[in-house]
Design a protein around this motif. Sequence first.
Motif, PDB file in Angstrom:
ATOM      1  N   PHE A  82      10.865   6.243   6.483  1.00 11.17           N
ATOM      2  CA  PHE A  82      11.025   4.911   5.895  1.00 11.17           C
ATOM      3  C   PHE A  82      10.078   4.724   4.716  1.00 11.17           C
ATOM      4  CE2 PHE A  82       9.475   0.523   5.650  1.00 11.17           C
ATOM      5  CZ  PHE A  82      10.658  -0.172   5.457  1.00 11.17           C
ATOM      6  N   MET A  83       8.815   5.101   4.877  1.00 11.78           N
ATOM      7  CA  MET A  83       7.845   4.948   3.790  1.00 11.78           C
ATOM      8  C   MET A  83       8.213   5.818   2.589  1.00 11.78           C
ATOM      9  SD  MET A  83       4.086   4.565   5.601  1.00 11.78           S
ATOM     10  CE  MET A  83       4.220   6.054   6.597  1.00 11.78           C
ATOM     11  N   HIS A  84       8.703   7.022   2.859  1.00 16.62           N
ATOM     12  CA  HIS A  84       9.132   7.909   1.767  1.00 16.62           C
ATOM     13  C   HIS A  84      10.259   7.260   0.966  1.00 16.62           C
ATOM     14  CE1 HIS A  84      10.073  11.657  -0.312  1.00 16.62           C
ATOM     15  NE2 HIS A  84      11.339  11.428  -0.021  1.00 16.62           N
ATOM     16  N   GLU A  85      11.210   6.661   1.650  1.00 17.25           N
ATOM     17  CA  GLU A  85      12.323   5.995   0.974  1.00 17.25           C
ATOM     18  C   GLU A  85      11.848   4.793   0.164  1.00 17.25           C
ATOM     19  OE1 GLU A  85      15.015   5.020   4.083  1.00 17.25           O
ATOM     20  OE2 GLU A  85      15.574   7.110   4.482  1.00 17.25           O
ATOM     21  N   GLU A  86      10.891   4.038   0.708  1.00 13.54           N
ATOM     22  CA  GLU A  86      10.365   2.886  -0.010  1.00 13.54           C
ATOM     23  C   GLU A  86       9.640   3.308  -1.289  1.00 13.54           C
ATOM     24  OE1 GLU A  86       9.958  -0.932   0.916  1.00 13.54           O
ATOM     25  OE2 GLU A  86      11.941  -0.032   1.162  1.00 13.54           O
ATOM     26  N   THR A  97       0.804  -1.223   0.000  1.00 15.49           N
ATOM     27  CA  THR A  97       0.000   0.000   0.000  1.00 15.49           C
ATOM     28  C   THR A  97       0.835   1.271   0.000  1.00 15.49           C
ATOM     29  OG1 THR A  97      -0.140   0.003   2.431  1.00 15.49           O
ATOM     30  CG2 THR A  97      -1.904  -1.114   1.210  1.00 15.49           C
ATOM     31  N   HIS A  98       2.024   1.250   0.632  1.00 10.18           N
ATOM     32  CA  HIS A  98       2.800   2.475   0.793  1.00 10.18           C
ATOM     33  C   HIS A  98       4.258   2.337   0.369  1.00 10.18           C
ATOM     34  CE1 HIS A  98      -0.764   3.590   3.092  1.00 10.18           C
ATOM     35  NE2 HIS A  98      -0.371   4.828   2.951  1.00 10.18           N
ATOM     36  N   GLU A 140       7.898   9.792  13.045  1.00 10.99           N
ATOM     37  CA  GLU A 140       8.723  10.470  12.050  1.00 10.99           C
ATOM     38  C   GLU A 140       9.657   9.499  11.341  1.00 10.99           C
ATOM     39  OE1 GLU A 140       6.972  13.210  14.770  1.00 10.99           O
ATOM     40  OE2 GLU A 140       8.299  11.504  15.212  1.00 10.99           O
ATOM     41  N   ALA A 141      10.218   8.543  12.089  1.00  8.15           N
ATOM     42  CA  ALA A 141      11.095   7.546  11.483  1.00  8.15           C
ATOM     43  C   ALA A 141      10.331   6.665  10.511  1.00  8.15           C
ATOM     44  CB  ALA A 141      11.750   6.695  12.567  1.00  8.15           C
TER      45      ALA A 141
END
Length: 316
Positions: free
Chosen positions: A296-300, A91-92, A291-292
């Motif tokens: 992490f989701m942004h990097e994925e 999903t993300h 925030e972590a």
Amino acid sequence: MRALLAGLLVVLAQAAAAEEYPSRPIRLVVTVPPGGAADFIARLVGGKLAESLGQPVLVENRAGAGGTIAADAVAKAAPDGYTLLQNSITTHGVGPHLYSKLPYDPVKDFAPVSGLALLPLIMSVNAELPVSNLRELIAYSKTHNLNFASSGNGGAPHMAAELFKSVTGAPLTHVPYKGSGPAVADLVGGRVQIMFDAAPSLIAHVRSGKLRVLAAASTERNRLLPEVQTFAELGYPKVAVSLWYGLLAPAGTPRAILERLNGETFKLLQTNEVRERLLAQGAEPMPGTPEAFASFMHEEMAKWAPVVKQAGIKLD
């Protein structure tokens, strides 16, 4: 002045709601049917959260459409901490690039609570395939027609193989299945030759000699198969893929509620009981701040954008 007063009243109302939270059962929406790793993690975490919060946490399985049905339901739920989503790489991580138009914004419509668990993938082949290592497989694939199985279009096992193809140039053909079970059965039967999946789905067949593991798609060696080298050790550090699961709330959920949920989740993921139950399933606990988890989701999402584009995958 009226606007300032209205804003103050909203803040006070949110603070009051957070102070008495939770006062009724919490709904944890899961993107898959009952059974399997995601459902196991949701019920483990939900049960422990219920104990610490003093209210039932009801796991609701809303499978279908690559997790978008469940995610959409939570995105549109009241932002009061009583409806949560167990999200995932589907999903993300990969999903935002597979659909040209989603009924929600995967970033703006959710508030991160915490990561839950990582489930690293391994690459296995049918034991009768005449290759004994990764280098031989890549060479063999360029002179023979090889298929790789997955649990479905757009899932982590599918995308791991697409990433492998993009990094190595191995010309493999995708054969999607409806779930990991039938895919593994055909891998064992030799109807497909290759599959990425989590170790628990494959390890019994590896130990019986029907499958051979060529590499672990994790930064460190897989806990259940410590003798297997990682892709990084074999010269392909970009092939690092894990199923992962986290906890989201609808955007606008009061910060105090998010912090309460994060704190309780952090504590339960540190307990010996939860850690041991996750590790027994080949999963690694993934505690951290909201925030972590957002980072992490942004990097994925950034990682999978070029892979999906190169593979030309669309699920509309």
